[in-house]
Write an enzyme that holds these catalytic residues in place. Structure first.
Site, mmCIF file in Angstrom:
data_model
loop_
_atom_site.group_PDB
_atom_site.id
_atom_site.type_symbol
_atom_site.label_atom_id
_atom_site.label_comp_id
_atom_site.label_asym_id
_atom_site.label_seq_id
_atom_site.Cartn_x
_atom_site.Cartn_y
_atom_site.Cartn_z
ATOM 1 N N GLY A 272 -6.578 3.010 7.521
ATOM 2 C CA GLY A 272 -6.308 1.577 7.469
ATOM 3 C C GLY A 272 -4.842 1.320 7.737
ATOM 4 O O GLY A 272 -4.479 0.458 8.530
ATOM 5 N N ALA A 273 -3.985 2.092 7.069
ATOM 6 C CA ALA A 273 -2.541 1.926 7.221
ATOM 7 C C ALA A 273 -1.857 3.110 6.557
ATOM 8 O O ALA A 273 -2.476 3.906 5.852
ATOM 9 C CB ALA A 273 -2.077 0.612 6.602
ATOM 10 N N MET A 274 -0.530 3.210 6.763
ATOM 11 C CA MET A 274 0.250 4.304 6.178
ATOM 12 C C MET A 274 1.618 3.789 5.758
ATOM 13 O O MET A 274 2.284 3.085 6.513
ATOM 14 C CB MET A 274 0.404 5.443 7.191
ATOM 15 C CG MET A 274 1.115 6.656 6.632
ATOM 16 S SD MET A 274 0.148 7.406 5.298
ATOM 17 C CE MET A 274 1.478 8.170 4.381
ATOM 18 N N GLU A 275 2.039 4.201 4.555
ATOM 19 C CA GLU A 275 3.181 3.596 3.874
ATOM 20 C C GLU A 275 4.527 4.170 4.257
ATOM 21 O O GLU A 275 5.431 4.292 3.404
ATOM 22 C CB GLU A 275 2.981 3.725 2.363
ATOM 23 C CG GLU A 275 3.063 5.157 1.816
ATOM 24 C CD GLU A 275 1.738 5.884 1.720
ATOM 25 O OE1 GLU A 275 1.655 6.880 0.982
ATOM 26 O OE2 GLU A 275 0.775 5.455 2.385
ATOM 27 N N ASN A 276 4.751 4.536 5.514
ATOM 28 C CA ASN A 276 6.051 5.073 5.910
ATOM 29 C C ASN A 276 7.149 4.087 5.526
ATOM 30 O O ASN A 276 7.116 2.934 5.965
ATOM 31 C CB ASN A 276 6.091 5.295 7.421
ATOM 32 C CG ASN A 276 4.817 5.924 7.937
ATOM 33 O OD1 ASN A 276 4.420 7.000 7.509
ATOM 34 N ND2 ASN A 276 4.152 5.226 8.847
ATOM 35 N N HIS A 306 -0.986 -3.359 -0.397
ATOM 36 C CA HIS A 306 -1.228 -1.981 -0.829
ATOM 37 C C HIS A 306 -0.106 -1.071 -0.311
ATOM 38 O O HIS A 306 0.489 -0.287 -1.072
ATOM 39 C CB HIS A 306 -2.593 -1.536 -0.286
ATOM 40 C CG HIS A 306 -2.942 -0.093 -0.506
ATOM 41 N ND1 HIS A 306 -3.971 0.309 -1.313
ATOM 42 C CD2 HIS A 306 -2.409 1.049 -0.013
ATOM 43 C CE1 HIS A 306 -4.067 1.635 -1.306
ATOM 44 N NE2 HIS A 306 -3.122 2.099 -0.512
ATOM 45 N N GLU A 307 0.195 -1.186 0.990
ATOM 46 C CA GLU A 307 1.250 -0.337 1.561
ATOM 47 C C GLU A 307 2.618 -0.685 0.970
ATOM 48 O O GLU A 307 3.457 0.194 0.765
ATOM 49 C CB GLU A 307 1.278 -0.466 3.084
ATOM 50 C CG GLU A 307 -0.038 -0.140 3.778
ATOM 51 C CD GLU A 307 -0.640 1.191 3.356
ATOM 52 O OE1 GLU A 307 0.122 2.158 3.150
ATOM 53 O OE2 GLU A 307 -1.878 1.258 3.217
ATOM 54 N N HIS A 310 3.287 0.974 -2.239
ATOM 55 C CA HIS A 310 3.662 2.378 -2.050
ATOM 56 C C HIS A 310 5.167 2.577 -1.917
ATOM 57 O O HIS A 310 5.661 3.687 -2.143
ATOM 58 C CB HIS A 310 3.003 2.920 -0.780
ATOM 59 C CG HIS A 310 1.623 3.454 -0.972
ATOM 60 N ND1 HIS A 310 1.286 4.328 -1.972
ATOM 61 C CD2 HIS A 310 0.481 3.242 -0.255
ATOM 62 C CE1 HIS A 310 0.005 4.649 -1.866
ATOM 63 N NE2 HIS A 310 -0.504 3.991 -0.841
ATOM 64 N N GLU A 329 -2.030 6.429 -4.799
ATOM 65 C CA GLU A 329 -3.125 5.659 -4.202
ATOM 66 C C GLU A 329 -3.829 4.741 -5.204
ATOM 67 O O GLU A 329 -4.168 3.606 -4.878
ATOM 68 C CB GLU A 329 -4.132 6.601 -3.542
ATOM 69 C CG GLU A 329 -3.583 7.337 -2.332
ATOM 70 C CD GLU A 329 -3.063 6.426 -1.234
ATOM 71 O OE1 GLU A 329 -3.293 5.202 -1.283
ATOM 72 O OE2 GLU A 329 -2.398 6.947 -0.316
#
Length: 860
Positions: A272-276, A306-307, A310, A329
């Site tokens: 869905g996405a990534m929290e870089n 959500h991201e 993080h 998570e």
């Protein structure tokens, strides 16, 4: 490669030996442009790592997955790449107290969404790059120590095509043909990021006055492919982003620590996405090419938040190893909904959470592979599979229960202390529990043992005894647990009593909040209340459990489910009824009848769309086979009826149109779909945009009412990346043995397709209406999956093993064939065995549901 699957023991040993002071990473991606879209190609990656060793003379290793290594230098000493590099690890011997490692490698662009993914846009030929690393694919792009607890600052520089822009975690600028980026704070390898290409880029600025009187300014950016720019609603992305930043600054008391905040919507994304930090990546499907319902916007907002959560839970403070993946998570999943409800227009977010996220958790927690929220993660393959409904949705549900247990203020104060105490560090379960014990004064150890360190889901059932006057003499809650996971837990619950009012609404007239513990809890506060027509245990959704009903309540729901006035209570009842269906306690025909009777009255669009998905699943998996044709006809007739009855132009009309396309099963239904496509049929208010056209085409193709020429014509209308994915799915859906053979070969025997096209092909291949056509592939599946697992990347292997399991061959024979494979592959990789065992369990559950449905038919 033998060393590619890093174990927890190896990581702990390396962390005890090494400390990393910094990385300089230089990438040259000019090779990405030119040539064909599919030809293999590499890029140059030069990495300098400065690190310390607390046992001089010891040996360790660095991680790198690359086709070739040009040179390796350790402390000025040239090492022979042929001797020290085995394809995934670089052996480092005779380490000094302070070390410098320089690795010059040729790394491979990815077509699987792992590492540095290269995408060629069919619409205009433009090339787009982005990275995706979690849990351990940074080593596909640069040499490193690939584990979350060896954090370090990173400096990136990138050489790219002249006309491109490049982004990374830190702010960047171009000089002398090179993009150079500001050094990051100490972060883990898996959240570093590079995005490069001719992306459409929009900017904004976030400002906030901090408590100390200073002004915080965060540059905002959002980007997508040029072909999606006409559909890109950057202003809504920025609105949610600013609302989220306000919420987290107000409640976390720790200013966002990573400088800028870019958000990239990228093609062919696996997640869905990534929290870089500083550069969050999302799947571009969150850019909507056609009309969508409010639920789609809510889902996007939830993912953005959500991201963002993080940035604190995961990026600032990171788990030591993947056992404690929940520390990021579960918290992000909970905080995403918490912040969305309190800070954005999506105030109904807890309804969606109760109805959708928890459904994911309940399913995962009843699989044979269920695990505690704090899991036992032996290696990276384990870690890859643990991004599941337990780590996310059960963990978030448990945190919602925790807030009810310790109180909101104590929970948030605990978070604030946690960030300040462990900033830029790594933590384990005990680190979080200690601050929560401080702020709440509660024994967190007992709570953690019950909720975080045991697996399985409890069920709560009300028992009601009435006195001679028809009032409650005693109301008790019975708690049960499955034999496999017999833990009974303490639950903080609200119990609601409901009755029908004169106007016909089913409303709550009494509520009590209490602690349920042990096998039977008497709720003394409700004694003397008037007899209820519905008892809702876990009203307001405070705890994590399966809700059951007493006999009177179940009868009430069969006749008055649509009359429940409160949308959350209604959603909880729907969810409970679906769990009863999955548990073979409610015949699937009865669940479908409830959907047909009451779904048209459902006001919450997210609940309605979930009901559509559940009804379809009930028909495919849980209805007794002799009754499928009748069930399909009833669903199709109901969907068409509600489509015409829905308010013209409404999102409910759109949802029913999509569901009608899913359920269409006779010539009349297919003629209506065809008429809507060619304009000979019109339903007032229903705009048939390009996305809806593809939705209508798939069932026409799958049932032989449209052919390859029709799809060619449709692709000519929509020759885009999205259009090609739709076309590939529809091509694989055609009812032909030759088509199925070709689709199978493309996915199982070949590596020609990208990750997105593998997914699309599998989605088209497995059509419920084509069970007989797919029958030969059951045995082929079991013959192929060993090789697929050993030869393909783990992402593609997981997609194939999960997606091609013969779940449509729903007979005891398929269970036997699965058992035979499991027995013969006792030594297979645990992650592969887990996927096959989960598929076996889903099929066995479906067969139990079919038996329940058949028994109901016999009684009739």
């Amino acid at each position: 490669m033998p060393g590619e699957n890093l174990s927890r023991d190896e990581a702990q040993e390396r962390a005890a030996l090494l400390s990393v002071d910094g990385y300089d990473v230089s990438l040259d991606v000019r090779s990405a442009v030119g040539g064909g879209a599919d030809e293999p190609r590499t890029f140059r990656s030069v990495t300098t790592i400065r690190f310390r060793c607390n046992e001089p003379g010891a040996a360790s290793f660095a991680d790198l997955i690359a086709p070739s290594v040009t040179s390796v230098s350790l402390n000025g000493r040239d090492l022979d790449p042929g001797e020290v590099f085995d394809g995934s690890r670089i052996l480092l011997e005779d380490l000094a107290a302070e070390n410098e490692l320089v690795v010059d490698a040729q790394c491979a662009y990815s077509r699987t969404g792992e590492g540095l993914h290269r995408f060629v846009d069919p619409e205009d030929g433009e090339v787009y790059l982005y990275t995706q690393y979690e849990p351990a694919d940074a080593r596909r792009v640069f040499a490193n120590f690939e584990q979350p607890d060896l954090k370090a600052p990173f400096r990136f520089e990138v050489r790219a095509a002249e006309e491109w822009t490049v982004w990374s975690n830190g702010a960047g600028e171009r000089a002398d043909g090179v993009w150079r980026f500001a050094e990051t704070k100490p972060i883990s390898t898996y959240i570093t990021c590079v995005v490069a290409g001719p992306y459409h880029y929009v900017t904004d600025l976030y400002r906030r006055e901090l408590a100390d009187g200073t002004t915080l300014e965060i540059p905002l950016g959002a980007m997508c492919r040029k072909g999606l720019a006409p559909y890109f609603e950057a202003e809504d992305v920025f609105l949610i982003t600013k609302q989220g930043l306000d919420f987290f600054h107000e409640h976390f008391d720790y200013p966002y620590p990573f400088g800028k905040y870019d958000q990239a919507f990228v093609p062919e994304y696996n997640l869905g996405a990534m929290e870089n930090p500083g550069l969050v990546t999302f799947r571009e499907e969150y850019i909507f090419r056609g009309k969508v319902t409010r639920l789609s916007y809510e889902n996007r907002a939830n993912v953005i938040l959500h991201e963002m959560a993080h940035m604190w839970f995961g990026d600032l403070v990171t788990m030591e190893w993947w056992d404690d993946l929940w520390l990021k998570e579960s918290f992000a999943d909970f905080m995403g909904s918490f912040s969305m409800v309190e800070a954005t227009r999506f105030t109904e977010g807890w309804i969606t959470f109760a109805n959708r996220r928890k459904a994911w958790a309940y399913r995962a927690d009843q699989l044979p592979s269920t695990h505690p929220v704090t899991a036992d993660i032996r290696d990276l393959q384990d870690a890859k599979l643990n991004f599941d409904g337990i780590t996310y949705a059960k963990g978030a549900s448990v945190l919602k229960q925790l807030v009810a247990y310790v109180g909101r203020d104590a929970f948030l104060e605990g978070a604030r202390r946690y960030f300040k105490r462990h900033a830029y560090g790594n933590t384990r379960l005990g680190d979080l529990l200690s601050v929560l014990a401080e702020t709440s004064g509660r024994d967190m150890g007992a709570w953690a043992r019950s909720w975080l360190q045991t697996a399985g889901v409890n069920s709560l059932t009300p028992q009601v005894l009435l006195d001679a006057e028809g009032r409650i003499a005693e109301l008790a809650v019975v708690q049960e647990a499955p034999e496999s996971h017999p833990e009974l837990r303490p639950h903080r619950v609200a119990i609601g009593l409901y009755r029908l009012e004169e106007g016909g609404a089913l409303v709550r007239y009494a509520r009590v909040e209490t602690d349920v513990d042990g096998p039977r809890t008497v709720v003394t506060e409700l004694a003397g209340e008037a007899a209820p027509e519905l008892v809702l245990v876990n009203d307001d959704d405070l705890t994590y459990c399966k809700i059951r009903f007493d006999e009177t309540s179940l009868e009430t729901l069969h006749t008055h489910l649509g009359d429940i006035a409160d949308p959350l209570a209604r959603a909880l009842c729907w969810s409970a009824l679906w769990n009863l269906t999955r548990d073979a306690m409610l015949p699937a025909r009865d669940f479908i009848a409830l959907v047909l009777r009451f779904a048209g009255r459902e006001s919450d669009i997210g609940v309605l769309q979930m009901l559509h998905a559940w009804a379809e699943s009930a028909l495919v998996h849980y209805v007794a086979p002799p009754l499928r044709a009748t069930g399909a006809r009833l669903l199709a007739e109901g969907a068409e009826r509600e489509l015409y009855a829905a308010e013209p132009g409404s999102e409910h009309q759109l949802a029913w149109a999509r569901f009608f396309a899913q359920t269409a099963e006779d010539q009349g239904g297919f003629e209506l779909l065809q008429g809507l496509l060619d304009g000979t049929s019109v339903i007032e208010g229903l705009g048939v945009d390009q996305e809806l056209r593809w939705t209508f085409l798939e069932p026409l193709v799958a049932h032989g009412y449209a052919d390859e020429k029709t799809l060619e014509a449709e692709l000519a209308r929509d020759d885009t990346a999205s259009g090609r994915r739709h076309q590939v799915r529809c091509l694989a859906a055609r009812p032909s043995a030759a088509v199925k053979a070709q689709a199978w070969a493309q996915v199982v025997e070949s590596e020609e397709l990208s990750n997105a096209l593998v997914e699309a092909t599998i989605a088209g291949f497995a059509q419920p209406s084509q069970r007989e056509l797919l029958a030969p592939y059951a045995q082929k599946y079991f013959a192929a999956i060993d090789r697929v697992w050993s030869e393909r990347s783990i992402q593609i292997a997981m997609t194939v093993v999960k997606g091609l399991y013969p779940y449509l061959q729903d007979s005891p024979q398929t269970l036997v064939e699965t058992d035979v494979w499991l027995a013969a592959h006792d030594a297979a990789p645990p992650a592969l065995r887990r996927l096959v065992l989960e598929a076996w369990d889903d099929l066995a559950r479906g067969l139990r549901g079919q038996a329940c449905d058949a028994r109901a038919e016999e009684r009739h």
